[in-house]
Design a protein around this motif. Structure first.
Motif, PDB file in Angstrom:
ATOM      1  N   UNK A   1       0.829  -1.210   0.000  1.00  0.00           N
ATOM      2  CA  UNK A   1       0.000   0.000   0.000  1.00  0.00           C
ATOM      3  C   UNK A   1       0.869   1.269   0.000  1.00  0.00           C
ATOM      4  N   UNK A   2       0.664   2.223  -0.865  1.00  0.00           N
ATOM      5  CA  UNK A   2      -0.449   2.402  -1.813  1.00  0.00           C
ATOM      6  C   UNK A   2      -0.066   2.030  -3.260  1.00  0.00           C
ATOM      7  N   UNK A   3       0.921   1.139  -3.432  1.00  0.00           N
ATOM      8  CA  UNK A   3       1.436   0.898  -4.788  1.00  0.00           C
ATOM      9  C   UNK A   3       0.952  -0.424  -5.387  1.00  0.00           C
ATOM     10  N   UNK A   4      -0.207  -0.904  -4.963  1.00  0.00           N
ATOM     11  CA  UNK A   4      -0.717  -2.184  -5.465  1.00  0.00           C
ATOM     12  C   UNK A   4      -0.965  -2.129  -6.976  1.00  0.00           C
ATOM     13  N   UNK A   5      -1.598  -1.038  -7.415  1.00  0.00           N
ATOM     14  CA  UNK A   5      -1.927  -0.942  -8.846  1.00  0.00           C
ATOM     15  C   UNK A   5      -0.677  -0.721  -9.705  1.00  0.00           C
ATOM     16  N   UNK A   6       0.335  -0.103  -9.117  1.00  0.00           N
ATOM     17  CA  UNK A   6       1.601   0.074  -9.856  1.00  0.00           C
ATOM     18  C   UNK A   6       2.184  -1.314 -10.148  1.00  0.00           C
ATOM     19  N   UNK A   7       2.144  -2.188  -9.142  1.00  0.00           N
ATOM     20  CA  UNK A   7       2.635  -3.560  -9.319  1.00  0.00           C
ATOM     21  C   UNK A   7       1.809  -4.290 -10.381  1.00  0.00           C
ATOM     22  N   UNK A   8       0.491  -4.197 -10.255  1.00  0.00           N
ATOM     23  CA  UNK A   8      -0.388  -4.934 -11.181  1.00  0.00           C
ATOM     24  C   UNK A   8      -0.185  -4.450 -12.623  1.00  0.00           C
ATOM     25  N   UNK A   9      -0.059  -3.153 -12.805  1.00  0.00           N
ATOM     26  CA  UNK A   9       0.184  -2.654 -14.171  1.00  0.00           C
ATOM     27  C   UNK A   9       1.563  -3.127 -14.666  1.00  0.00           C
ATOM     28  N   UNK A  10       2.518  -3.252 -13.735  1.00  0.00           N
ATOM     29  CA  UNK A  10       3.849  -3.752 -14.098  1.00  0.00           C
ATOM     30  C   UNK A  10       3.799  -5.203 -14.536  1.00  0.00           C
ATOM     31  N   UNK A  11       3.000  -6.008 -13.829  1.00  0.00           N
ATOM     32  CA  UNK A  11       2.870  -7.428 -14.210  1.00  0.00           C
ATOM     33  C   UNK A  11       2.224  -7.532 -15.589  1.00  0.00           C
ATOM     34  N   UNK A  12       1.226  -6.687 -15.831  1.00  0.00           N
ATOM     35  CA  UNK A  12       0.585  -6.656 -17.154  1.00  0.00           C
ATOM     36  C   UNK A  12       1.616  -6.284 -18.235  1.00  0.00           C
ATOM     37  N   UNK A  13       2.468  -5.327 -17.893  1.00  0.00           N
ATOM     38  CA  UNK A  13       3.499  -4.894 -18.858  1.00  0.00           C
ATOM     39  C   UNK A  13       4.462  -6.040 -19.167  1.00  0.00           C
ATOM     40  N   UNK A  14       4.798  -6.820 -18.141  1.00  0.00           N
ATOM     41  CA  UNK A  14       5.664  -7.991 -18.369  1.00  0.00           C
ATOM     42  C   UNK A  14       4.958  -8.985 -19.294  1.00  0.00           C
TER      43      UNK A  14
ATOM     44  N   UNK B   1      -0.112 -10.207   0.207  1.00  0.00           N
ATOM     45  CA  UNK B   1       0.815  -9.698   1.223  1.00  0.00           C
ATOM     46  C   UNK B   1       0.453  -8.236   1.534  1.00  0.00           C
ATOM     47  N   UNK B   2      -0.657  -8.063   2.238  1.00  0.00           N
ATOM     48  CA  UNK B   2      -1.115  -6.698   2.537  1.00  0.00           C
ATOM     49  C   UNK B   2      -0.813  -6.309   3.987  1.00  0.00           C
ATOM     50  N   UNK B   3       0.340  -6.808   4.451  1.00  0.00           N
ATOM     51  CA  UNK B   3       0.724  -6.526   5.848  1.00  0.00           C
ATOM     52  C   UNK B   3       1.106  -5.050   6.010  1.00  0.00           C
ATOM     53  N   UNK B   4       1.095  -4.589   7.266  1.00  0.00           N
ATOM     54  CA  UNK B   4       1.561  -3.206   7.491  1.00  0.00           C
ATOM     55  C   UNK B   4       3.027  -3.069   7.063  1.00  0.00           C
ATOM     56  N   UNK B   5       3.427  -1.846   6.814  1.00  0.00           N
ATOM     57  CA  UNK B   5       4.764  -1.601   6.260  1.00  0.00           C
ATOM     58  C   UNK B   5       5.895  -2.092   7.157  1.00  0.00           C
TER      59      UNK B   5
ATOM     60  N   UNK C   1       6.111  -4.755   8.864  1.00  0.00           N
ATOM     61  CA  UNK C   1       6.335  -6.205   8.800  1.00  0.00           C
ATOM     62  C   UNK C   1       7.297  -6.527   7.662  1.00  0.00           C
ATOM     63  N   UNK C   2       8.264  -7.388   7.964  1.00  0.00           N
ATOM     64  CA  UNK C   2       9.283  -7.679   6.963  1.00  0.00           C
ATOM     65  C   UNK C   2       8.807  -8.630   5.861  1.00  0.00           C
ATOM     66  N   UNK C   3       7.952  -9.576   6.206  1.00  0.00           N
ATOM     67  CA  UNK C   3       7.447 -10.525   5.212  1.00  0.00           C
ATOM     68  C   UNK C   3       8.529 -11.456   4.692  1.00  0.00           C
ATOM     69  N   UNK C   4       9.115 -12.219   5.627  1.00  0.00           N
ATOM     70  CA  UNK C   4      10.235 -13.097   5.261  1.00  0.00           C
ATOM     71  C   UNK C   4       9.820 -14.194   4.286  1.00  0.00           C
ATOM     72  N   UNK C   5       8.576 -14.694   4.450  1.00  0.00           N
ATOM     73  CA  UNK C   5       8.106 -15.784   3.573  1.00  0.00           C
ATOM     74  C   UNK C   5       8.097 -15.314   2.120  1.00  0.00           C
ATOM     75  N   UNK C   6       7.644 -14.090   1.913  1.00  0.00           N
ATOM     76  CA  UNK C   6       7.581 -13.528   0.558  1.00  0.00           C
ATOM     77  C   UNK C   6       8.996 -13.418  -0.026  1.00  0.00           C
ATOM     78  N   UNK C   7       9.937 -13.000   0.813  1.00  0.00           N
ATOM     79  CA  UNK C   7      11.326 -12.875   0.350  1.00  0.00           C
ATOM     80  C   UNK C   7      11.872 -14.252  -0.030  1.00  0.00           C
ATOM     81  N   UNK C   8      11.604 -15.237   0.826  1.00  0.00           N
ATOM     82  CA  UNK C   8      12.087 -16.602   0.542  1.00  0.00           C
ATOM     83  C   UNK C   8      11.477 -17.109  -0.759  1.00  0.00           C
ATOM     84  N   UNK C   9      10.179 -16.822  -0.945  1.00  0.00           N
ATOM     85  CA  UNK C   9       9.500 -17.253  -2.187  1.00  0.00           C
ATOM     86  C   UNK C   9      10.146 -16.611  -3.423  1.00  0.00           C
TER      87      UNK C   9
END
Lengths: 354, 101
Positions: free
Chosen positions: A115-128, A323-327, A329-337
């Motif tokens: 948050x607040x860059x969810x749509x930036x990511x989604x448009x990036x995935x579309x671009x890929x 992965x909509x955790x608060x900022x 939170x490190x989110x180690x699982x996401x990094x490992x993935x």
């Protein structure tokens, strides 16, 4: 008329000084991950190279079954420096996809999609996805043996999906098999439909980046602490220009010394040649499909594989919502993935080569 | 200021790694053009068209251009380094601050 008076004349009409001031006020944070900020503009430069070289190739290319291969041969042998233009187009496409993957992976690892860059990511995935579609459609255009066979394999993949699968394959091919109709469709997609989509998405993506600003490391964002930053113009742009110049030099040098060649004209009646392989960026998927057995319980191996790949793509697209955790939170699982994905893609690609 | 050369080195390393990966792509023959060469058949003797300069004159011209291009890039990068230093200095002095204009 002096240069100054021309500048003033243009400024009065376009408000250029306001734009320059806006760019000066825009800042780019400086920290240990700042290196990744350069990948975005590299993609834009490569995209510009693709548009320019693509337009030149378009002047000579003929998307007709019996003339496609011949027209490419003409570009390479008769058009002055045509072989370099084609090579630059081919190399820049590979660089573009590679940098796009790096760009998205860096965002994945640094979790800048939150948050607040969810749509930036989604448009990036579309671009890929659109860039990969560019690669897939462009691969058939030389109409040589290998591109024909690889397209047959590629367009056959959706057919393993139930209900709409066969219809998608027929839609892509323009019939039961890959023919001249497929070539025309792929050409149309490559030069008109996909550019339209990419232009729209790029505009949206850049707007969202301007709207939300350049992302900063999670710790800095969560604590709202001020990081050292540079003005976008001219400090950061000058730094980017260093990379752009070197990049253009590298692409041109590779295009000259390792140029793209052209295979024998495809024959629709001929058997598939040995060593069919897609472009390097599809190799890990190609190898994944090969790993599945012909039958898994009630379904064919291909159906299960395509379902799993589609599922991964959907999860990848909706990553910011998962992965909509608060900022803080490190989110180690996401990094490992993310690292697991890199390891998997690289190992599968190498395996496919062996 | 001391960290800048390190950043540039990392950038060059990044580009180099990309090149290695992509060179593998070309040299291992993933591209449509890099087909394993077969024996020619009588109907279509053209097996593969290799991209290359059309003559010695064009080849020399291209190699000269590449050398000139790299020389220009090095000069441009050198100038840009100076411009970066100057822009950073002006930024520290708040020379372009929006309040000023």
């Amino acid at each position: 008329m002096t240069v100054k008076s021309i500048q003033t004349w243009l400024d009065e009409r376009f408000g250029i000084s306001n734009i320059v001031q806006l760019l000066r006020d825009k800042t780019v944070p400086q920290h240990k991950h700042s290196l990744w900020y350069y990948s975005g503009s590299i993609i834009l430069v490569l995209f510009a190279i693709q548009v320019l070289t693509g337009f030149i190739l378009l002047l000579y290319y003929k998307p007709v079954l019996d003339q496609a291969n011949e027209s490419i041969a003409r570009i390479m042998t008769e058009v002055p420096l045509g072989w370099i233009i084609r090579s630059v187009h081919s190399w820049a496409a590979s660089f573009l996809i590679a940098v796009l993957f790096i760009h998205l992976l860096s965002i994945w690892i640094t979790k800048s999609y939150r948050k607040p860059r969810e749509l930036t990511w989604m448009s990036g995935v579309f671009l890929l996805a659109i860039s990969l579609a560019f690669g897939f459609t462009g691969y058939l255009l030389p109409w040589d043996e290998l591109s024909l066979s690889a397209t047959k394999v590629g367009t056959d993949i959706p057919s393993s999906l139930p209900i709409a699968g066969v219809w998608i394959t027929r839609l892509l091919r323009g019939g039961e098999d890959v023919t001249g109709d497929t070539l025309t469709r792929f050409f149309g997609l490559h030069v008109s439909v996909l550019p339209l989509f990419i232009f729209f998405l790029l505009t949206l993506h850049i707007y969202l980046i301007q709207k939300h600003g350049v992302s900063r490391p999670l710790v800095a964002e969560s604590k709202k602490e001020d990081l050292a930053s540079l003005p976008f113009w001219p400090n950061f742009v000058y730094r980017e220009m260093v990379v752009w110049f070197v990049l253009v030099g590298v692409v041109l040098t590779l295009a000259v010394f390792v140029p793209a060649s052209l295979g024998k004209q495809a024959d629709l009646m001929a058997p598939a040649p040995e060593g069919i392989r897609p472009e390097w960026y599809f190799l890990f998927l190609f190898q994944t499909l090969k790993l599945f057995p012909p039958k898994i319980i009630l379904f064919t191996g291909d159906t299960v594989a395509v379902f799993l790949i589609l599922l991964c793509c959907i999860l990848f697209f909706f990553l910011p919502l998962i992965d909509n955790k608060p900022l803080e939170k490190k989110g180690k699982v996401i990094t490992i993935l993310a690292y697991a994905f890199i390891l998997y893609a690289v190992s599968m690609t190498i395996w496919s080569l062996l | 200021m001391k960290k800048k050369p390190l950043k540039l080195q990392v950038l060059f390393l990044f580009i180099f790694c990309l090149l290695v990966v992509l060179f593998m792509d070309k040299s291992f023959g993933f591209q449509g053009g890099h087909l394993p060469v077969r024996t020619e058949d009588s109907e279509n003797p053209v097996e593969k068209i290799s991209a290359a300069p059309s003559g010695i004159k064009e080849a020399m011209g291209i190699y000269f251009f590449i050398a000139w291009m790299w020389l220009s890039i090095f000069i441009l990068v050198y100038i840009l380094r100076l411009k970066i230093k100057e822009a950073d200095r002006l930024f520290k002095l708040k020379f372009f601050s929006s309040k000023k204009t």
